[in-house]
Design a protein around this motif. Structure first.
Motif, PDB file in Angstrom:
ATOM      1  N   TRP A  82      32.399  43.396  37.194  1.00  0.00           N
ATOM      2  CA  TRP A  82      32.525  44.619  37.995  1.00  0.00           C
ATOM      3  C   TRP A  82      31.228  44.809  38.791  1.00  0.00           C
ATOM      4  O   TRP A  82      30.138  44.829  38.215  1.00  0.00           O
ATOM      5  N   GLY A  86      35.579  38.247  33.863  1.00  0.00           N
ATOM      6  CA  GLY A  86      35.678  39.402  34.748  1.00  0.00           C
ATOM      7  C   GLY A  86      34.306  39.992  34.986  1.00  0.00           C
ATOM      8  O   GLY A  86      33.451  39.981  34.088  1.00  0.00           O
ATOM      9  N   ASN A 126      40.233  44.688  43.367  1.00  0.00           N
ATOM     10  CA  ASN A 126      40.104  43.715  42.281  1.00  0.00           C
ATOM     11  C   ASN A 126      40.692  42.393  42.767  1.00  0.00           C
ATOM     12  O   ASN A 126      41.897  42.277  42.977  1.00  0.00           O
ATOM     13  N   GLN A 184      30.876  43.329  32.541  1.00  0.00           N
ATOM     14  CA  GLN A 184      31.494  42.014  32.622  1.00  0.00           C
ATOM     15  C   GLN A 184      32.150  41.659  31.300  1.00  0.00           C
ATOM     16  O   GLN A 184      31.877  42.275  30.262  1.00  0.00           O
ATOM     17  N   HIS A 186      47.779  39.909  33.323  1.00  0.00           N
ATOM     18  CA  HIS A 186      47.070  38.640  33.447  1.00  0.00           C
ATOM     19  C   HIS A 186      47.829  37.627  34.295  1.00  0.00           C
ATOM     20  O   HIS A 186      47.254  36.616  34.707  1.00  0.00           O
ATOM     21  N   VAL A 242      35.820  44.132  41.977  1.00  0.00           N
ATOM     22  CA  VAL A 242      35.998  43.477  40.688  1.00  0.00           C
ATOM     23  C   VAL A 242      36.531  42.073  40.945  1.00  0.00           C
ATOM     24  O   VAL A 242      37.366  41.878  41.841  1.00  0.00           O
ATOM     25  N   TYR A 243      36.038  41.116  40.186  1.00  0.00           N
ATOM     26  CA  TYR A 243      36.615  39.776  40.191  1.00  0.00           C
ATOM     27  C   TYR A 243      37.049  39.447  38.768  1.00  0.00           C
ATOM     28  O   TYR A 243      36.246  39.547  37.826  1.00  0.00           O
ATOM     29  N   THR A 244      38.312  39.083  38.603  1.00  0.00           N
ATOM     30  CA  THR A 244      38.814  38.651  37.309  1.00  0.00           C
ATOM     31  C   THR A 244      39.427  37.265  37.447  1.00  0.00           C
ATOM     32  O   THR A 244      39.867  36.866  38.526  1.00  0.00           O
ATOM     33  N   ARG A 245      39.458  36.561  36.356  1.00  0.00           N
ATOM     34  CA  ARG A 245      39.860  35.148  36.385  1.00  0.00           C
ATOM     35  C   ARG A 245      41.337  34.989  36.727  1.00  0.00           C
ATOM     36  O   ARG A 245      42.197  35.679  36.168  1.00  0.00           O
ATOM     37  N   VAL A 250      34.964  33.031  38.363  1.00  0.00           N
ATOM     38  CA  VAL A 250      34.413  34.372  38.548  1.00  0.00           C
ATOM     39  C   VAL A 250      32.898  34.347  38.715  1.00  0.00           C
ATOM     40  O   VAL A 250      32.344  35.007  39.600  1.00  0.00           O
ATOM     41  N   HIS A 279      44.436  40.919  42.737  1.00  0.00           N
ATOM     42  CA  HIS A 279      44.958  41.560  41.536  1.00  0.00           C
ATOM     43  C   HIS A 279      45.473  42.949  41.891  1.00  0.00           C
ATOM     44  O   HIS A 279      46.637  43.269  41.652  1.00  0.00           O
TER      45      HIS A 279
END
Length: 317
Positions: free
Chosen positions: A192, A190, A156, A180, A307, A203-206, A162, A216
């Motif tokens: 997936w 975010g 992640n 998402q 977060h 995964v990319y999350t803000r 994102v 992350h």
């Protein structure tokens, strides 16, 4: 868009740690990975069900974070096509020696600055006599040490943008978005992504700090949910900080437990093994801001550090 299958799977990651001895103890004695060689300030570690040389390269560094994520292509021809696409996107770095167990690898960056490599040639692991499995369709004997995680499951990343970054992973690398998060203002917070029939590989999350290239967490899969419950007791006995869980995510329905390894990187134990994406025309599941505010699947609220904590750390302290 279905996965192109030009990328076969997530292969391994290089993790940086300012506490190399303590981190090594965590990954070997507590998580149950096996050493498979050293090189300079790095130690190569493998999960027991990995067919390749290593699952994790642990490198001593002045700070924490992820240096590089490796992907294996599905053939030499697929590798050549992906390299050509990466170069057209203007994010290529170049070819390099892949290191132990690997042939040539091609280095590149995603639009957020995370360094990655893609390769085809790989030397399959052959266990020494003391690690030989009883069943020939298993690469290594079950270690029965610590948690005994089975395989590296996903990474992640944190990203300032994102949507743009995952667009590259989809358009250039051939991934498919399975789920998402879309906020009320339309921003994708975010996403997936999968290269395979697994529900997600990346995964990319803000990144709320607006920083680039941060991590992350990395995640290791266990055989069962019960392994994760047992792991919580193992972590407790070994003084490992448990951030949140055990519990069940709403997104992807993954049973999870999050901890910090001694170098400060977040590590997830997960059990998503029953979730497969078999539909070639899978429709991306979109979660709203209000739905995410409800917390996890069984009502556990998402804690603030989920977060705010990422590696390497940014800002004061």
């Amino acid at each position: 868009m279905a996965p192109s299958h030009e990328i076969a799977h997530l292969a391994h990651v290089e993790l940086l740690t300012p506490e190399p001895e303590k981190s090594l103890d965590f990954f070997t004695r507590v998580l149950g990975l096996t050493e498979n060689g050293t090189e300079g300030d790095s130690v190569y570690l493998r999960t027991w069900d990995d067919y390749e040389h290593h699952s994790l390269k642990l490198t001593a560094h002045h700070t924490s974070g992820i240096r590089r994520t490796a992907l294996r292509a599905s053939s030499q021809e697929a590798l050549d096509r992906r390299v050509e696409a990466i170069e057209r996107a203007g994010l290529g770095i170049g070819w390099r020696d892949g290191g132990p167990g690997l042939g040539p690898t091609y280095l590149f960056r995603d639009p957020d600055g995370h360094e990655m490599e893609v390769y085809w040639e790989s030397e399959w692991y052959e266990a020494p006599p003391e690690l030989a499995p009883a069943l020939k369709n298993q690469p290594q004997a079950y270690p029965a040490r610590g948690v005994s995680v089975r395989r590296l499951d996903h990474v992640n990343f944190l990203a300032a943008e994102v949507e743009a970054t995952t667009g590259f992973v989809q358009d250039v690398l051939g991934a498919h978005a399975t789920e998402q998060i879309r906020q009320d203002d339309g921003v994708i917070a975010g996403r997936w992504l999968t290269f395979t029939n697994k529900s997600y590989d990346m995964v990319y999350t803000r990144d709320w700090t607006g920083s680039n290239g941060r991590l992350h967490h990395i995640a290791f899969a266990t055989d069962t949910r019960e392994d994760i419950l047992r792991a919580a007791d193992i972590f407790l006995e070994n003084g490992v900080f448990i951030e949140t869980g055990p519990h069940k995510h709403a997104i992807q329905q993954t049973f999870f437990l999050y901890v910090y390894e001694p170098g400060g990187n977040r590590v997830e134990l997960c059990n998503p093994l029953t979730r497969l994406v078999l539909a070639p025309d899978w429709r991306t599941v979109t979660w709203t801001q209000a739905e995410r505010a409800k917390g996890q699947a069984w009502g556990l609220k998402t804690i603030e550090s989920f977060h705010t904590h990422g590696t390497p750390p940014v800002g004061p302290g």
